[in-house]
Scaffold this active site. Structure first.
Site, PDB file in Angstrom:
ATOM      1  N   LYS A 123      24.706  19.724 -30.325  1.00 52.59           N
ATOM      2  CA  LYS A 123      25.312  18.385 -30.405  1.00 52.59           C
ATOM      3  C   LYS A 123      26.183  18.259 -31.643  1.00 52.59           C
ATOM      4  CE  LYS A 123      22.654  15.717 -27.310  1.00 52.59           C
ATOM      5  NZ  LYS A 123      21.424  16.384 -26.899  1.00 52.59           N
ATOM      6  N   GLU A 207      21.091   9.446 -33.780  1.00 47.25           N
ATOM      7  CA  GLU A 207      22.391   8.775 -33.768  1.00 47.25           C
ATOM      8  C   GLU A 207      22.218   7.274 -33.709  1.00 47.25           C
ATOM      9  OE1 GLU A 207      24.566  10.142 -30.351  1.00 47.25           O
ATOM     10  OE2 GLU A 207      23.596   8.730 -29.033  1.00 47.25           O
ATOM     11  N   HIS A 242      16.448   6.518 -19.516  1.00 43.05           N
ATOM     12  CA  HIS A 242      17.607   7.319 -19.896  1.00 43.05           C
ATOM     13  C   HIS A 242      18.037   8.309 -18.832  1.00 43.05           C
ATOM     14  CE1 HIS A 242      17.417   5.593 -23.851  1.00 43.05           C
ATOM     15  NE2 HIS A 242      16.154   5.953 -23.961  1.00 43.05           N
ATOM     16  N   ARG A 302      28.388  21.946 -16.722  1.00 41.09           N
ATOM     17  CA  ARG A 302      27.880  22.328 -15.401  1.00 41.09           C
ATOM     18  C   ARG A 302      28.353  21.299 -14.387  1.00 41.09           C
ATOM     19  NH1 ARG A 302      24.300  18.052 -15.194  1.00 41.09           N
ATOM     20  NH2 ARG A 302      23.311  17.577 -17.171  1.00 41.09           N
TER      21      ARG A 302
END
Lengths: 511, 168
Positions: A123, A207, A242, A302
């Site tokens: 990330k 974050e 999520h 993907r």
């Protein structure tokens, strides 16, 4: 690192299971490619194994010993004579080590090069790259001090609320929200445990949480000749835990100007990453209209679960394009040729009980009948009588409704869900129906917290109407009458025939 | 000759049903029912009760029964009933919401957070199960003391299996 595809291939190993394996195996057949299914001991008799030209056993049911076992997959490819591997989504699809093993074995990986997966899988690396390419990013970091206290200190510095998540993966696994006033330590530990269990890597990323954001992603596609296009956006804001459950294209929130800017940002992101084949750039969108701001969230290297909505509105086949691009051909479309037409909505049918906090369910599909009709597409990996187990993701089917506009697509999706009886195990079909009929969803006024905010009304229990009680009584009468025979009995009666089917027992035939 | 069947829904409401030919009487409401195939019934109830959509129209219901459980799909809703007859205790699947200290589904015991004799408060996490890569906490249903633990870390447990016992 493979910078060129290893050339043409005629036999493809599909390194996955369930609905995506079925979709890919069908795609192989349409492309004139032979398909090789792989399976764990829990999946020997499932639909994807039956549909493929060849099949190879990987190992025991545990994912680590089957669908996550790189050595077993490479060995299965060699045994079956496959020259290419399609990873699907989930499992090993975003593990650079897998793509690298495929490349080193002299096989074609149907996806991006391993170094791109590696770069975008980190990330922090992905954010730095995007920031450098001028793509806006959400403030956040992977703390160098990975101790619980180190994570907590970073959270405090970024400012609550924050999101703590697995640095190594997506799909909501190992993700926790920490609000001001929460004790962060137990949440950090839980996130770390889940991250370790799901990805084998407990590194955490912190974050700042953008409140009430929309999740809008851009489909991108690159080839080996330097061409990169975007295939418009998907609105994926309706999520529980999520994880997306309903996706649509176009997003009801995007103006033409914002769509163009986000598409361009997606292409810039793909170019910066050196991307090839199909990928998705996920953004969080804050605000409304042309003034809305968007932030790069992550890149999924993907094919996405929700790729079908893009296929419907753009009139393209992303899997066919994946095969062609992996074989070194040029992209089948230019940016100018791509148009977004009509509206598509996908509903993910999960074996889960929304009333019990979406707890996954296991059991036998006593009744399973898919809807059909104009504009209805069902991608599924199960048939009636199948056992839904606990080893894998509880997604059993995806219903995609396509119509000329959003209202018509919503009505078509709702109508199809009303004709999608699945019994013997709880699914989220009734829940999704209520969601599609919710005034907020009708207006398109959704955000990633929408389901959590309306949870109580979406899971309220209505009393059973007399017709339902009557049908239950008739079913019970049939089940207990000696002449009628139970449904269990009817299913059992078909099993000896299946066991004696030479096509399911002659594994590796034609090799 | 009419068959009489009693079923209970998930909320515990009981229904008494009499079946005679194509007529099914639910409590006192008559429903016309025609079996279309193995699992499909065309149903039609009289009345214009606004509480239920499409009450006055005929519609298709899908129903199966197995192991004393009846599942019905009607207009996109799913109803689960149990036949009102003695069911062996271990077959009674307990849900998390009812708060029983049982496994809701096949799962692995990830961690045991308490010891026998330990005092706990309602809502405390006693045991953490893992299934489908997710953690499922099993919480105390009331204040009390842990009387017994019936599972070990790493053990695979089955739905309905009692994992711990609490004493008030």
């Amino acid at each position: 690192m493979a910078t060129r595809p290893s050339g043409s291939f005629s036999r493809v190993l599909v390194a996955n299971r369930g609905e995506i394996a079925v979709r890919l195996i069908r795609g192989c057949r349409e492309a004139g490619l032979e398909s090789v299914a792989v399976y764990s001991d829990a999946d020997e008799r499932t639909l994807h194994v039956r549909l493929a030209d060849l099949s190879e056993r990987l190992g025991p049911a545990a994912p680590s010993e089957s669908y996550l076992n790189i050595e077993a997959l490479i060995a299965a490819a060699h045994r079956s004579g496959a020259q290419a591997i399609h990873p699907g989504y989930g499992f090993l699809s975003e593990r650079s080590a897998f793509a690298r093993a495929v490349e080193s074995a002299g096989l074609t990986f149907i996806g991006p090069p391993s170094d791109v997966i590696e770069r975008m899988g980190s990330k922090i690396g992905a954010r730095e790259l995007m920031s450098g390419a001028g793509v806006p990013i959400v403030p956040g970091e992977t703390p160098a001090d990975q101790s619980d206290d180190g994570i907590a200190a970073t959270a405090l510095r970024l400012g609550y609320p924050v999101l703590i998540k697995a640095s190594a993966g997506g799909g909501g696994k190992g993700m926790r929200t920490v609000e001001a006033g929460d004790d962060p330590l137990p949440l950090i530990r839980a996130a770390r445990r889940e991250a370790t269990a799901a990805f084998g890597d407990g590194t955490l990323y912190v974050e700042r949480l953008i409140e009430k954001p929309r999740h809008v992603e851009v489909q991108i596609f690159g080839d080996h000749h330097g061409e990169i296009v975007h295939v418009f956006e998907r609105e994926c804001s309706l999520q529980r835990r999520h994880q997306k459950i309903i996706e649509e294209s176009p997003s009801p929130a995007l103006t033409a100007g914002l769509r163009e800017r986000m598409g361009a940002a997606g292409v810039a992101a793909a170019r910066a990453a050196g991307y090839r084949n199909a990928g998705t750039v996920e953004f969080l969108v804050e605000g409304e209209g042309d003034d809305a701001r968007f932030y790069f969230l992550e890149m999924n290297t993907r094919l996405q679960v929700e790729h079908a909505v893009t296929e419907m509105v753009a009139g393209v086949d992303l899997v066919q394009a994946q095969f062609r691009v992996a074989a070194g051909e040029r992209l089948p479309w230019t940016q100018e040729q791509l148009v977004q037409r009509g509206h598509a909505i996908e509903c993910r049918v999960y074996a889960e009980d929304p009333a019990e906090a979406f707890l996954p369910q296991a059991g036998k599909l006593l009744l399973y009948r898919e809807p059909a009709g104009p504009g209805i597409r069902v991608d599924s990996g199960v048939v009636e009588g199948d056992e839904v187990g606990v080893n894998y993701d509880p997604l059993i089917a995806k219903l995609v409704a396509f119509a000329e506009n959003r209202d018509a697509a919503l009505a078509r999706a709702a109508s199809a869900l009303r004709s999608f009886p699945v019994l013997g195990i709880r699914t989220n079909i009734p829940f999704m129906l209520r969601l599609l009929e919710h005034p907020g969803v009708r207006r398109g006024a959704v955000h990633t917290g929408f389901i959590a905010d309306h949870y109580a009304e979406l899971t309220a229990v209505a009393p059973a109407p007399p017709e339902a009680v009557a049908a239950a009584a008739l079913a019970q009468q049939r089940a207990s009458s000696p002449a009628g025979g139970t449904r269990d009995g009817a299913l059992t009666a078909t099993e000896p025939a299946a066991a004696g089917d030479p096509w399911s027992s002659l594994r590796g035939w034609g090799r | 000759m009419a068959d009489t069947i009693r079923v209970r829904d998930a909320q515990g409401t009981e229904y008494r049903i009499a079946i005679s030919g194509g007529r099914v009487t639910v409590n006192d409401v008559e429903v016309r029912a025609e079996q279309i195939d193995d699992a499909t019934v065309r149903v039609q109830a009289p009345g214009t009760d606004s509480g239920h959509q499409m009450r006055t129209r005929q519609t298709l219901a899908y129903a199966v029964a197995a192991a004393g459980i009846q599942w019905v799909f009607l207009n996109g809703e799913v109803y689960r009933f149990e036949a009102d007859q003695p069911v062996p205790a271990r077959r009674r699947r307990s849900a998390l919401a009812t708060g029983s200290l049982t496994a809701p589904m096949p799962a692995t015991v990830r961690r045991i957070e308490v010891k026998p004799g330990q005092a706990v408060r309602r809502g405390d996490v006693l045991i953490v199960l893992e299934a489908m890569k997710m953690e499922l906490p099993v919480r105390a249903t009331a204040d009390g003391t842990v009387a017994r633990l019936n599972c070990r870390e790493g053990e695979l447990v089955q739905p309905g299996q009692e994992l711990a016992e609490l004493q008030p």
